[in-house]
Write a protein that holds these residues in place. Sequence first.
Motif, mmCIF file in Angstrom:
data_model
loop_
_atom_site.group_PDB
_atom_site.id
_atom_site.type_symbol
_atom_site.label_atom_id
_atom_site.label_comp_id
_atom_site.label_asym_id
_atom_site.label_seq_id
_atom_site.Cartn_x
_atom_site.Cartn_y
_atom_site.Cartn_z
ATOM 1 N N ILE B 23 -7.337 83.404 -1.214
ATOM 2 C CA ILE B 23 -5.875 83.575 -1.306
ATOM 3 C C ILE B 23 -5.542 84.139 -2.691
ATOM 4 N N PRO B 49 -1.900 82.778 5.709
ATOM 5 C CA PRO B 49 -1.329 81.868 6.709
ATOM 6 C C PRO B 49 -0.466 80.811 6.036
ATOM 7 N N VAL B 51 1.017 77.120 5.279
ATOM 8 C CA VAL B 51 0.380 75.802 5.196
ATOM 9 C C VAL B 51 0.661 75.032 6.482
ATOM 10 N N GLU B 52 -0.388 74.487 7.069
ATOM 11 C CA GLU B 52 -0.222 73.747 8.324
ATOM 12 C C GLU B 52 -0.291 72.249 8.077
ATOM 13 N N GLU B 53 0.108 71.488 9.114
ATOM 14 C CA GLU B 53 0.244 70.035 8.974
ATOM 15 C C GLU B 53 -1.071 69.366 8.562
ATOM 16 N N ASP B 54 -2.203 69.902 9.025
ATOM 17 C CA ASP B 54 -3.485 69.236 8.748
ATOM 18 C C ASP B 54 -4.174 69.786 7.508
ATOM 19 N N TRP B 55 -3.494 70.619 6.737
ATOM 20 C CA TRP B 55 -4.122 71.159 5.526
ATOM 21 C C TRP B 55 -4.126 70.112 4.412
ATOM 22 N N GLY B 56 -5.167 70.161 3.615
ATOM 23 C CA GLY B 56 -5.204 69.257 2.467
ATOM 24 C C GLY B 56 -6.607 68.947 2.048
ATOM 25 N N GLU B 57 -6.750 67.798 1.409
ATOM 26 C CA GLU B 57 -8.062 67.412 0.899
ATOM 27 C C GLU B 57 -8.474 66.120 1.559
#
Lengths: 282, 57
Positions: B23, B49, B51-57
């Motif tokens: 990105i 794209p 940011v989607e609900e399941d994005w993260g760490e």
Amino acid sequence: MIKIGLLHTTIRGDEKLIIEAARKKSIKIKLIDVREEIFNRKTYQCNFDVALQRCVSTVKGNNATHFFESIGIKVINNSSVAAICEDKFVTSLALQKANIPTPDFAMVFNSTQAVKAIKKMGGFPVVIKPPLGSWGRLLAKINDIDALEAILEHKDVLGSPQQKSFYIQQYIKKAGRDIRAFVIDGQTICAIYRDSLHWITNTARGGVTSNCPVTREIADISKKASDAVGDGILSTDIFETNDGLQINEINHTTEFKNSEKPTKTSISGAILDYCVKVVKNL
Amino acid sequence: MKSTCPVCDAQVTLPKNTEESEIISCSDCHTRLVVSSLKDNNATLQEAPKVEEDWGE
């Protein structure tokens, strides 16, 4: 030469650091954008020794992890660790079961039970979090019954089924910061403070990082937390309270790009060293 | 390496160690872009794209 399959979706600064560290260590990295793969056990050709799961998408990362485990490839972190750490409620259960200090919590599915649970937890304020979620998104500090009713009604009407599971956590008043410790194979290699004037201290929400010396207390509680969820490459989010440290959450695809500089620690290098160690022990 | 922003047509300079799926931001319009392909020193950029609900760490 050991070859690591780096499972990814978008490449973040963290993955760039891992790629750079691999170049310096002469470790071969195969970049695998899981969005472009066809995970079919009958046709998949695998040409690496271990998979390092770094997908920003939890769902895609989980599917990829299950696939590679099914064809006998070890994935770091494995699916059992991911299943615990990706879900705040499951993490809290694992921590409490292991007698590790953690804020009080409850899971409820309607507002009547929420009111009862909060009363038993000592009253407002509390924090409501989506069990699955990250970067401090959709966290709500609930100061009173009016706010509780409003938030729960919105979740009920507008939310996905996952948002209708109400994970309630005791609010811990922080001294403007929390601690994130980077824990690899049970050992805390470094830690940062995340300072913020806001009650949410995530760096994704503007928290500022600085080095936090790793005390024995931090190392001990992080080791116990790591043991409780199955070890691997983790980071623990820690609250400082008058009663000592408490583990808030544990991350299994931890981001660290803002932490190498203040801690003067190559977290990316340590991640790779752990992968190599795992391969050598296969 | 240079490419073109698909949103504002500005020329975007990419660092040497750019990777596919990375990105970046357009320095002119600040749109978040993703390096969708990287072949023979040619990079193609697309809008990143959301940011989607399941994005993260």
